[in-house]
Design a protein around this motif. Sequence first.
Motif, mmCIF file in Angstrom:
data_model
loop_
_atom_site.group_PDB
_atom_site.id
_atom_site.type_symbol
_atom_site.label_atom_id
_atom_site.label_comp_id
_atom_site.label_asym_id
_atom_site.label_seq_id
_atom_site.Cartn_x
_atom_site.Cartn_y
_atom_site.Cartn_z
ATOM 1 N N VAL A 1 0.839 -1.210 0.000
ATOM 2 C CA VAL A 1 0.000 0.000 0.000
ATOM 3 C C VAL A 1 0.869 1.254 0.000
ATOM 4 C CG1 VAL A 1 -1.741 1.323 1.281
ATOM 5 C CG2 VAL A 1 -1.995 -1.150 1.052
ATOM 6 N N LEU A 2 1.923 1.258 0.821
ATOM 7 C CA LEU A 2 2.808 2.428 0.861
ATOM 8 C C LEU A 2 3.443 2.684 -0.511
ATOM 9 C CD1 LEU A 2 4.167 4.698 2.489
ATOM 10 C CD2 LEU A 2 5.976 3.093 3.088
ATOM 11 N N LYS A 3 3.811 1.617 -1.178
ATOM 12 C CA LYS A 3 4.486 1.758 -2.472
ATOM 13 C C LYS A 3 3.528 2.181 -3.587
ATOM 14 C CE LYS A 3 7.301 -0.893 -5.710
ATOM 15 N NZ LYS A 3 7.711 -2.242 -6.096
ATOM 16 N N ASN A 4 2.287 1.651 -3.563
ATOM 17 C CA ASN A 4 1.399 1.824 -4.716
ATOM 18 C C ASN A 4 0.192 2.741 -4.507
ATOM 19 O OD1 ASN A 4 2.555 -0.284 -6.705
ATOM 20 N ND2 ASN A 4 2.391 -1.405 -4.777
ATOM 21 N N PHE A 5 -0.068 3.120 -3.252
ATOM 22 C CA PHE A 5 -1.263 3.927 -2.985
ATOM 23 C C PHE A 5 -0.900 5.262 -2.324
ATOM 24 C CE2 PHE A 5 -2.984 -0.268 -3.538
ATOM 25 C CZ PHE A 5 -4.286 -0.108 -3.978
ATOM 26 N N LYS A 6 0.264 5.805 -2.669
ATOM 27 C CA LYS A 6 0.726 7.044 -2.007
ATOM 28 C C LYS A 6 -0.292 8.189 -2.031
ATOM 29 C CE LYS A 6 5.458 7.066 -0.851
ATOM 30 N NZ LYS A 6 6.184 5.943 -1.456
ATOM 31 N N PRO A 7 -1.003 8.409 -3.170
ATOM 32 C CA PRO A 7 -1.957 9.532 -3.169
ATOM 33 C C PRO A 7 -3.072 9.371 -2.134
ATOM 34 C CG PRO A 7 -1.659 8.649 -5.396
ATOM 35 C CD PRO A 7 -0.971 7.710 -4.474
#
Length: 308
Positions: A245-251
């Motif tokens: 999640v941290l890598k791919n959902f930053k926005p």
Amino acid sequence: MKGPLFYAKILLFGEYGIIKDSKGLAIPFNAYRGALKTSDNLTGQAKKSNESLFRFYTYLSNLKTNLVSFNLEDFKKDLEKGMYFDSSIPQGYGVGSSGALVASIYDNYAFDKITVLENLTRDKLLKLKEIFSVMESFFHGKSSGLDPLNSYLSLPILINSKENIEPAGIPSQKEGKGAVFLLDSEQVGETEPMVNIFMNKMKNEGFRKMISDEFALHTDACIDDFLSGNVTSLFSNVKKLSKVVLKNFKPMIPDAFHKVWANGLKSNDYYLKLCGSGGGGYILGFTEDFEKAKKSLQDYKLELVYRF
């Protein structure tokens, strides 16, 4: 008049994944609740709520669907008498404020309503979810119907896929050190813009592959572990999910929390994940030692949800 209480909900696992048909697990959260009330003298929030309910009444009046019909005459009369939704559920926090409202309106005004007391077959659950999806779309564009369903039934719900949902038995809480908690970002999040970002990302093949190969895989494993009470495996899978999640959902993660998120992964004191659509509101935390997590996150407001 005072309606029955409808509770907040927490989607423990499955945010965004359930849009793309992976598993999800939602539980009622009784710390926040709402009910329909009436007042002769509407001011402040109550007045705002009444105005919003009038708009919702107009929306339901114009609804073209065979799924459900409402006693609109009574609904309008009650609104004119000063009905509003009295709620402690924070709005824009990912804990189902509009879901509880939708559940209360269905409970009060739907004809031939499906009740909690009858035998809830899969078909009835799916029909309820579909009705709630149509109703809640008024509040944020596209709704899965899951929040109102959870609030209406006040039961944990396991989403196996869009066509397969069932009430779930979750292990009873223990007096252990481990916990699920809410971390208050102290910012309001809006569902619709976040969902739009996700839908745009889904146009990218690499992102789609990550969703099915990593995100959905870890989510499903977390749900299986949680339901079977396999705590050791659960924390290992939650850590993997938190990384993805941290890598791919930053926005969807408020900027001020990127570092806090990474610190949890590095120290193993806690692991964070999205609670609802993100962008603000609550962030969901998992820890094997709640006291340690509280120390690490001493600058933030935490709220206990579940004990391991």
